[in-house]
Design a protein around this motif. Structure first.
Motif, PDB file in Angstrom:
ATOM      1  N   ASP A   1       2.921   4.732  -7.571  1.00 35.53           N
ATOM      2  CA  ASP A   1       3.429   5.116  -8.894  1.00 35.53           C
ATOM      3  C   ASP A   1       4.942   5.326  -8.866  1.00 35.53           C
ATOM      4  N   LEU A   2       5.419   5.952  -7.791  1.00 31.87           N
ATOM      5  CA  LEU A   2       6.868   6.148  -7.648  1.00 31.87           C
ATOM      6  C   LEU A   2       7.570   4.789  -7.612  1.00 31.87           C
ATOM      7  N   ASP A   3       7.026   3.875  -6.817  1.00 29.76           N
ATOM      8  CA  ASP A   3       7.642   2.550  -6.702  1.00 29.76           C
ATOM      9  C   ASP A   3       7.668   1.836  -8.053  1.00 29.76           C
ATOM     10  N   ALA A   4       6.568   1.905  -8.786  1.00 30.63           N
ATOM     11  CA  ALA A   4       6.527   1.253 -10.103  1.00 30.63           C
ATOM     12  C   ALA A   4       7.517   1.920 -11.056  1.00 30.63           C
ATOM     13  N   GLY A   5       7.661   3.246 -10.929  1.00 33.66           N
ATOM     14  CA  GLY A   5       8.640   3.956 -11.750  1.00 33.66           C
ATOM     15  C   GLY A   5      10.056   3.502 -11.448  1.00 33.66           C
ATOM     16  N   GLN A   6      10.322   3.286 -10.168  1.00 36.18           N
ATOM     17  CA  GLN A   6      11.651   2.781  -9.808  1.00 36.18           C
ATOM     18  C   GLN A   6      11.892   1.399 -10.396  1.00 36.18           C
ATOM     19  N   ALA A   7      10.836   0.586 -10.419  1.00 39.76           N
ATOM     20  CA  ALA A   7      10.968  -0.755 -11.008  1.00 39.76           C
ATOM     21  C   ALA A   7      11.313  -0.647 -12.499  1.00 39.76           C
TER      22      ALA A   7
END
Ligand SMILES: Cc1cc2nc3c(=O)[nH]c(=O)nc-3n(C[C@H](O)[C@H](O)[C@H](O)COP(=O)(O)O)c2cc1C
Length: 200
Positions: free
Chosen positions: A113-119
């Motif tokens: 979820d963090l990674d997708a948020g960064q995207a």
């Protein structure tokens, strides 16, 4: 290229030293209904999202890009909830962002979820650099997204991101317009975690 700034009365305090791409953006609800997102710009936005960092380079983000006027757009717009349906139709594109929390092999990706948020953040800043505006929405029906898009079991739909060109604030009703001009943040002093026992 169109660039839009908040009126100075609404400029966020404390953001003076932050890059204008960050300090001058806001989540508008006034999109220009005449704007069409061309394929080259759309591709650049998705590239920006794709080149985000991720834990062990697992790249757990998944996307559906829906340009206004396409069946994908109709389908994704149909998943939006509540007040989001009142303004998001004018955006030039809607982007579904999902996170692969569990791989097909059953491995949990703890930071998906963090990674997708960064995207999403990368896409947001690239959009600002291209003179575009973005409004992220969590208000959509996850189950409906699963019905209309092929979303694997380990993948969780997270947000729908509206992208477009800034429209006329005068096109908004009074309540929506006042919300545009009221950007605020808690002071940094409230966000810092002290060492346990240091405040005693
Ligand atoms: C994960 C997430 C979900 C959000 N969901 C909605 C939403 O469903 N509808 C909406 O109008 N705004 C939504 N927002 C926008 C926030 O309300 C907005 O970012 C916040 O108030 C800060 O304002 P600013 O982006 O203008 O600085 C969402 C933002 C994020 C990051």
């Amino acid at each position: 290229m169109t660039t839009t700034s908040l009126p100075t009365t609404a400029a966020p305090t404390g953001a003076q030293d932050v890059h204008p791409l960050l300090s001058e953006r806001w989540s508008t609800r006034a999109f220009d209904p005449e704007h069409v997102l061309d394929a080259e710009t759309a591709a650049r936005l998705m590239e920006a999202a794709r080149w985000s960092p991720s834990a062990s380079n697992t790249q757990p983000w998944r996307f559906a890009l829906a340009l206004r006027g396409t069946p994908e757009h109709d389908a994704l717009f149909g998943t939006l909830m509540g007040f989001n349906t009142a303004w998001a139709a004018k955006a030039s594109a809607l982007v579904l962002v999902a996170a692969e929390r569990t791989t097909p092999e059953g491995k949990d990706l703890r930071w998906a979820d963090l990674d997708a948020g960064q995207a999403v953040a990368h896409l947001t800043v690239q959009a600002a650099a291209d003179g575009l505006v973005v409004h992220t929405m969590g208000g959509f029906e996850v189950d409906r997204v699963r019905e209309v898009f092929e979303v694997p079991g380990g993948v969780e739909p997270l947000v729908v991101v509206a992208v477009g060109r800034q429209g006329d604030l005068a096109s908004l009703d009074e309540k929506s317009r006042s919300r545009e001009l009221a950007r605020s943040r808690a002071p940094l002093s409230e966000l810092l975690l002290p060492l346990r026992g240091a405040s005693a």
